[in-house]
Design a protein around this motif. Structure first.
Motif: not given
Length: 838
Positions: A781-804
């Motif tokens: 969990a810690s490794t995945a968190l350190q590798l996370a890109d919050v900019g990409g995580l915050a992106l919304s899809g066409a339907d308004g959901d944030r799947p990432a």
């Protein structure tokens, strides 16, 4: 003349027909009471009632309760701050009588499980001994090292009308009251400090030092440094508080039956990752429940094989298994004869006159006076409780007579003892109430040491019925006044070679570690849900019934989020949700006070209380300042319907859980127990944060609604002020995620929880030396968190959901839930259900 009295409303009036502790037959204050009586008169009723309230507050702070087993209810321990007072001269005579009686009962116990000479000579009828369920045949031949087979003893004493002391009953099973007497002394000395100092009261500390010495001396032969434990039935036993204070005062682990196991070479305690030897067990479990193999097969409180281990002498169980045979009420009828046979004299302390109905003369006496005697069953199997003949109707007397005549050997009659009265503080001042004194003795060399004073209990009203804790008796401290300054002996501070400390790991049974882990989790759960509910309440104030669409949408999101975070479906989801969303007050109140509904604040607090009571010996007394407040807060609003009441309760809950957190961080030693508790807090805080984010920010609801939602999420995560200071008015989801997920400097962030959890887990027993599964999951969990890109995580899809973002949060939740489960599986012992061999 009227004696000095603390009440300004009416003079103190002793009860008719009995000895009074404070005043004599002429109405004069007894000499040894005079200084105290004058001081009480000077204080007055109002000041004394303030002292009583202060005593109740101190008891509450210390978590002093008397449990009711059947419904796991905690009753407050009742204490009258006015002590019972005895002179040193009278106490010396009473002490000598108690020592003599303990020595006699020690000889009786040794004989009953040894030669049984008393039965062979006909001094005691065999039916009396064998008909009592306290005589445990399986314990025949079990002996403790040394001459004292009766380790500790208590006598319930009352005065007759002449003022002479009479023994009403003997307690030899596992005498209770030691710890309550100590707590009473601590509290009374605080609320009446000058009176206590001026009275020169004999101290209780030497008795507890002797108790510790006696436990060490009870070790099996060849054991120089014995490992000693206090065996308790569990946190909901009636006197569980006493078990905890004994363990804390003596410095020994508090264990339950599941914490111990018997091997061929002895008894062992299941500590973390290993077994630790146990040489002496101070038991607070009834003897017949101590071993399901040879005693009660349906007992879940004992240790299979404990009788055999005691028989082989590899462990010393005190009080000795089988000592409950001395609590046989029929034995009292033969005690004078036994004393003449074994000691060659009458007992200094007489026993309440008793008659066994299995004896023809005794039965005739009982039946002739049935309406004026106390009638007790020989054993619980007789199917009746103690009855007071004078309280029965003619029809009930005839029914009892028929039962006695049908099974005469199953009944004992005893003389009614009108015990002495003692001044007791009520709202109207001092009133006379009947009292009993329980005094205690513990083995010392070839004799016994007696606690100076003991535990006085008084009737809750002016009746003359049974004085017992179950009947609501009020306790008192008992002062034995020293005739000269007490000589201090047996100091705790010792000179000589440095003593080696015990490995902390050896002091933490698996059960204790599990309770501490869940104590941390429940405390954090209560705090997190409370924060969220407070935020929601603020939004309700702003937008409930509003025509602001963004505000209404934000409130709806938060209400649905609290159901998802707490897993309290249907709540604000599913069937009936629209009605509850329109009028959420009832559901929100239930999320605070419904203790039986998992996920609520009340349920978390109840779990926190249960875990705290189960590890009382591991926690400081300050902890119960917090625990008691939480208990009262939830209980105090159970029937409340007003929103203001609930909001106030949430504030009190928050105050208490924050205080608990502060105690844990600043007052607890960083031992294994603390590591488990902190790991529980860290994992739970991380899970709560992830669940909140999953329920609130994985969908784009538009700028207006999301602005309110994000602000609420930051407030619930205790990060709003930091966020505003850092980012000013430039609110964005990416920066929120950075602060709540990645910022290790934020003590509320996911990164901080994972780092702290990793530190805690690294200190736990490692097993093979490789990373355990719980450590691997936290590392993933810690490794995945350190590798996370919050900019990409915050992106919304066409339907308004944030799947990432949804996928990331789901994966983090999975890993941390698996870490918690792995920790439980690897470190906590879960016994399989027991089945009787019969």
């Amino acid at each position: 003349m009227n004696p000095p009295t603390a009440t300004t409303d009416a003079p103190y009036r002793p009860l008719d027909g009995c000895y009074d502790e404070m005043v004599d037959a002429r109405g004069e204050t007894r000499e040894h009471w005079t200084p105290l009586a004058e001081a009480l008169r000077g204080l007055g009723t109002a000041a004394l009632l303030d002292r009583r309230a202060e005593a109740a507050r101190l008891l509450d702070q210390d978590g002093v309760v008397y449990h009711a087993y059947e419904d796991q209810r905690s009753d407050a321990w009742l204490l009258d701050p006015l002590p019972t007072v005895l002179t040193s001269r009278e106490w010396l005579l009473l002490e000598a009588g108690l020592i003599e009686r303990a020595e006699l009962l020690n000889l009786v116990l040794e004989d009953l499980y040894g030669a049984r000479d008393l039965l062979r000579r006909g001094i005691v009828p065999p039916e009396v001994v064998y008909g009592h369920d306290g005589f445990l045949r399986a314990c025949d031949g079990i002996r403790l090292p040394g001459t004292q087979q009766l380790f500790s003893y208590a006598a319930d004493l009352g005065r007759d009308a002449s003022g002479a002391w009479v023994v009403v009953s003997d307690r030899a099973q596992a005498p209770s009251g030691f710890g309550y007497a100590l707590e009473n002394r601590l509290v009374v000395s605080r609320v009446l400090p000058s009176l206590y100092r001026d009275a020169h009261v004999h101290r209780l500390a030497p008795f507890f030092r002797q108790l510790r010495t006696a436990l060490q001396e009870a070790a099996p032969p060849g054991v120089d440094d014995p490992r000693i434990v206090v065996l308790s039935p569990g946190p909901w036993n009636e006197t569980a508080f006493e078990h905890g204070i004994l363990a804390s005062t003596l410095g020994y682990p508090l264990v339950e039956g599941a914490d111990l196991t018997v091997r061929r070479d002895g008894v062992w305690m299941r500590s973390l990752g290993r077994l630790e030897p146990v040489h002496v067990i101070l038991r607070r479990v009834d003897g017949d429940s101590c071993d399901p193999l040879e005693l009660r097969a349906d007992s879940l409180l004992g240790v299979p094989g404990l009788v055999e281990a005691s028989r082989r002498g590899v462990v010393s169980v005190v009080n000795t298994l089988g000592s409950s045979a001395l609590e046989n009420p029929a034995l009292l009828a033969y005690l004078p004869r036994i004393s003449r046979h074994l000691l060659g004299r009458e007992l200094r302390l007489p026993t309440v006159p008793s008659w066994w109905c299995g004896d023809e003369d005794g039965r005739a006496e009982v039946l002739a006076r049935l309406d004026e005697l106390v009638v007790r069953p020989l054993s619980r199997g007789a199917g009746s409780a103690t009855v007071f003949g004078w309280e029965l109707s003619n029809h009930e007397l005839e029914e009892l007579r028929a039962r006695i005549e049908a099974r005469p050997g199953a009944w004992v009659g005893q003389e009614r003892v009108i015990t002495s009265s003692t001044p007791t503080l009520t709202d109207d001042g001092l009133v006379a109430r009947r009292s009993l004194l329980r005094s205690f003795a513990v083995a010392r060399n070839d004799s016994y040491a007696v606690m100076p004073g003991g535990l006085t209990r008084v009737a809750p009203d002016d009746g003359d019925g049974r004085i017992s804790n179950q009947a609501g008796a009020i306790s008192k401290d008992t002062w034995v006044l020293a005739s000269e300054p007490e000589h201090l002996t047996g100091f705790w501070l010792q000179t000589g070679p440095v003593v080696e400390g015990i490995d902390p790991m050896a002091q933490v049974p698996s059960r204790v570690a599990e309770n501490l882990f869940w104590l941390g989790r429940y405390a954090e759960r209560a705090e997190s849900v409370t924060r969220l509910l407070r935020v929601i309440d603020d939004r309700r104030t702003e937008f409930e019934g509003s025509d602001n669409p963004a505000g209404v949408e934000a409130l709806r999101t938060l209400l649905q989020a609290v159901t998802r975070v707490t897993a309290t479906e249907p709540g604000f989801l599913g069937d009936g949700a629209s009605q509850r969303l329109a009028s959420p007050g009832t559901e929100l109140r239930d999320l605070v006070i419904d203790e039986r509904r998992p996920g609520t604040v009340g349920h978390a607090i109840r779990g926190m209380l249960g875990a705290a009571y189960a590890v009382r010996d591991q926690l400081s007394t300050d902890t119960f300042l917090v625990v008691g407040t939480l208990d009262r807060t939830i209980g105090g609003i159970s029937g409340a319907a007003r929103a203001a009441t609930v909001q106030a309760a949430l504030g009190k809950v928050m105050q208490s859980v924050l205080a608990f957190s502060g105690l844990a961080q600043e007052s607890m030693v960083r031992d294994l127990g603390w590591r488990f508790m902190d790991a529980g807090r860290r994992l739970e805080r991380a899970l709560q944060l992830l669940a909140l984010l999953r329920a609130t920010v994985t969908t784009d609801r538009g700028t207006a609604a999301d602005s309110l939602v994000l602000e609420s999420v930051l407030a619930a995560g205790e990060s709003l002020i930091t966020y505003r200071r850092r980012y000013r008015s430039q609110a964005q989801l990416a920066t929120l995620l950075d602060l709540l997920l990645l910022d290790d400097g934020n003590p509320r962030s996911l990164a901080h929880q994972l780092a702290r959890a990793a530190e805690d887990l690294a200190e736990l027993p490692a097993g093979s030396g490789r990373l355990r599964e719980d450590q691997r999951r936290v590392l993933e969990a810690s490794t995945a968190l350190q590798l996370a890109d919050v900019g990409g995580l915050a992106l919304s899809g066409a339907d308004g959901d944030r799947p990432a973002l949804s996928a990331f949060l789901d994966e983090q939740l999975r890993l941390l839930e698996e870490a918690a489960l792995a920790l439980e599986r690897d470190h906590f012992v879960h016994r399989l259900p027991q089945r009787t061999l019969s």
